[in-house]
Design a protein around this motif. Structure first.
Motif, PDB file in Angstrom:
ATOM      1  N   ILE A 112       0.857  -1.190   0.000  1.00  0.00           N
ATOM      2  CA  ILE A 112       0.000   0.000   0.000  1.00  0.00           C
ATOM      3  C   ILE A 112       0.889   1.236   0.000  1.00  0.00           C
ATOM      4  N   ASN A 113       0.701   2.114  -0.976  1.00  0.00           N
ATOM      5  CA  ASN A 113       1.465   3.364  -1.019  1.00  0.00           C
ATOM      6  C   ASN A 113       1.044   4.259   0.142  1.00  0.00           C
ATOM      7  N   GLY A 114       2.013   4.633   0.989  1.00  0.00           N
ATOM      8  CA  GLY A 114       1.737   5.544   2.090  1.00  0.00           C
ATOM      9  C   GLY A 114       1.022   4.914   3.266  1.00  0.00           C
ATOM     10  N   GLY A 115       0.950   3.603   3.295  1.00  0.00           N
ATOM     11  CA  GLY A 115       0.277   2.927   4.395  1.00  0.00           C
ATOM     12  C   GLY A 115       0.790   1.509   4.521  1.00  0.00           C
ATOM     13  N   SER A 122     -10.300 -14.440   3.066  1.00  0.00           N
ATOM     14  CA  SER A 122     -11.126 -13.637   2.153  1.00  0.00           C
ATOM     15  C   SER A 122     -11.337 -12.224   2.675  1.00  0.00           C
ATOM     16  N   SER A 123     -10.366 -11.720   3.464  1.00  0.00           N
ATOM     17  CA  SER A 123     -10.446 -10.334   3.930  1.00  0.00           C
ATOM     18  C   SER A 123      -9.084  -9.661   3.805  1.00  0.00           C
ATOM     19  N   ALA A 124      -9.127  -8.339   3.693  1.00  0.00           N
ATOM     20  CA  ALA A 124      -7.908  -7.542   3.615  1.00  0.00           C
ATOM     21  C   ALA A 124      -8.059  -6.349   4.545  1.00  0.00           C
ATOM     22  N   HIS A 125      -6.929  -5.849   5.010  1.00  0.00           N
ATOM     23  CA  HIS A 125      -6.934  -4.779   6.003  1.00  0.00           C
ATOM     24  C   HIS A 125      -5.839  -3.784   5.670  1.00  0.00           C
ATOM     25  N   VAL A 126      -6.169  -2.484   5.784  1.00  0.00           N
ATOM     26  CA  VAL A 126      -5.241  -1.413   5.444  1.00  0.00           C
ATOM     27  C   VAL A 126      -5.293  -0.352   6.530  1.00  0.00           C
ATOM     28  N   LEU A 127      -4.137   0.186   6.863  1.00  0.00           N
ATOM     29  CA  LEU A 127      -4.052   1.344   7.742  1.00  0.00           C
ATOM     30  C   LEU A 127      -3.328   2.430   6.971  1.00  0.00           C
ATOM     31  N   LYS A 128      -4.030   3.539   6.765  1.00  0.00           N
ATOM     32  CA  LYS A 128      -3.449   4.646   6.008  1.00  0.00           C
ATOM     33  C   LYS A 128      -4.099   5.941   6.473  1.00  0.00           C
ATOM     34  N   ASN A 129      -3.281   6.943   6.739  1.00  0.00           N
ATOM     35  CA  ASN A 129      -3.785   8.257   7.159  1.00  0.00           C
ATOM     36  C   ASN A 129      -4.715   8.166   8.373  1.00  0.00           C
ATOM     37  N   ASN A 130      -4.380   7.321   9.323  1.00  0.00           N
ATOM     38  CA  ASN A 130      -5.194   7.113  10.534  1.00  0.00           C
ATOM     39  C   ASN A 130      -6.596   6.601  10.225  1.00  0.00           C
ATOM     40  N   VAL A 131      -6.757   5.977   9.091  1.00  0.00           N
ATOM     41  CA  VAL A 131      -8.021   5.350   8.711  1.00  0.00           C
ATOM     42  C   VAL A 131      -7.773   3.852   8.557  1.00  0.00           C
ATOM     43  N   TYR A 132      -8.639   3.064   9.176  1.00  0.00           N
ATOM     44  CA  TYR A 132      -8.562   1.604   9.072  1.00  0.00           C
ATOM     45  C   TYR A 132      -9.614   1.173   8.060  1.00  0.00           C
ATOM     46  N   LEU A 133      -9.161   0.617   6.967  1.00  0.00           N
ATOM     47  CA  LEU A 133     -10.016   0.113   5.898  1.00  0.00           C
ATOM     48  C   LEU A 133      -9.968  -1.401   5.944  1.00  0.00           C
ATOM     49  N   SER A 134     -11.128  -2.030   6.068  1.00  0.00           N
ATOM     50  CA  SER A 134     -11.168  -3.494   5.980  1.00  0.00           C
ATOM     51  C   SER A 134     -12.115  -3.873   4.855  1.00  0.00           C
ATOM     52  N   THR A 135     -11.749  -4.915   4.140  1.00  0.00           N
ATOM     53  CA  THR A 135     -12.565  -5.384   3.026  1.00  0.00           C
ATOM     54  C   THR A 135     -12.737  -6.889   3.137  1.00  0.00           C
ATOM     55  N   SER A 136     -13.811  -7.362   2.550  1.00  0.00           N
ATOM     56  CA  SER A 136     -14.026  -8.809   2.512  1.00  0.00           C
ATOM     57  C   SER A 136     -14.820  -9.147   1.267  1.00  0.00           C
ATOM     58  N   THR A 137     -14.716 -10.390   0.883  1.00  0.00           N
ATOM     59  CA  THR A 137     -15.465 -10.842  -0.279  1.00  0.00           C
ATOM     60  C   THR A 137     -16.055 -12.218  -0.020  1.00  0.00           C
TER      61      THR A 137
END
Length: 160
Positions: A112-115, A122-137
């Motif tokens: 992840i650029n910058g994070g 089947s899930s992914a998790h990102v921390l960027k700019n103090n925001v926690y993004l979680s995804t699932s399919t």
């Protein structure tokens, strides 16, 4: 569109997430991108503001034909976390790290650029700019399903 997303995210960051709007989450992954990834028509995203204690805003895209495929993404900021949990030191970043430390399978890094990010099952998790993004399919764990998950998550993270 980019300026609008930038301004809304800037307000979110300056207010600790309290201004995170339902519409913001749908700008991170477009319906057309989900349709292209799934190779099928999807419904308009179902967007909900999650209840405390963890809060956040979630958008779910789903196909209407068999086999059913879904993609969901959730955004959480410090402003979404209930005061009782904040008092224990929980933040969006600590929630991300806690999730990473308790995987439900093999953890693999997601560039992840910058994070920072990872995916597991089947899930992914990102921390960027103090925001926690979680995804699932709900699309399985085949190589194609994992590629779709990684692609859509990376697109969303790049728009944060």
């Amino acid at each position: 569109m980019v300026l609008s997303l930038f301004l809304s995210l800037l307000v979110t960051l300056l207010t600790g997430g309290a201004a995170l709007a339902k519409a913001d989450v749908t700008k991170l992954v477009l319906k057309s991108e989900v349709e292209s990834a799934f190779g099928a028509t999807v419904s308009e995203p179902d967007v909900v503001k999650n209840s405390p204690p963890l809060g956040g805003v979630q958008a779910t895209y789903a196909t209407s034909s068999l086999p059913i495929k879904t993609f969901a993404l959730t955004l959480r900021t410090d402003g979404d976390i209930a005061p009782s949990l904040k008092a224990t030191g929980m933040t969006a970043a600590s929630l991300y790290r806690q999730t990473k430390s308790q995987p439900t399978g093999k953890v693999e890094t997601l560039a992840i650029n910058g994070g920072e990010g990872f995916y597991c099952g089947s899930s992914a998790h990102v921390l960027k700019n103090n925001v926690y993004l979680s995804t699932s399919t709900f699309f399985g764990r085949s190589p194609k399903a994992i590629a779709v998950l990684k692609d859509l998550t990376t697109k969303a993270a790049n728009r944060l």
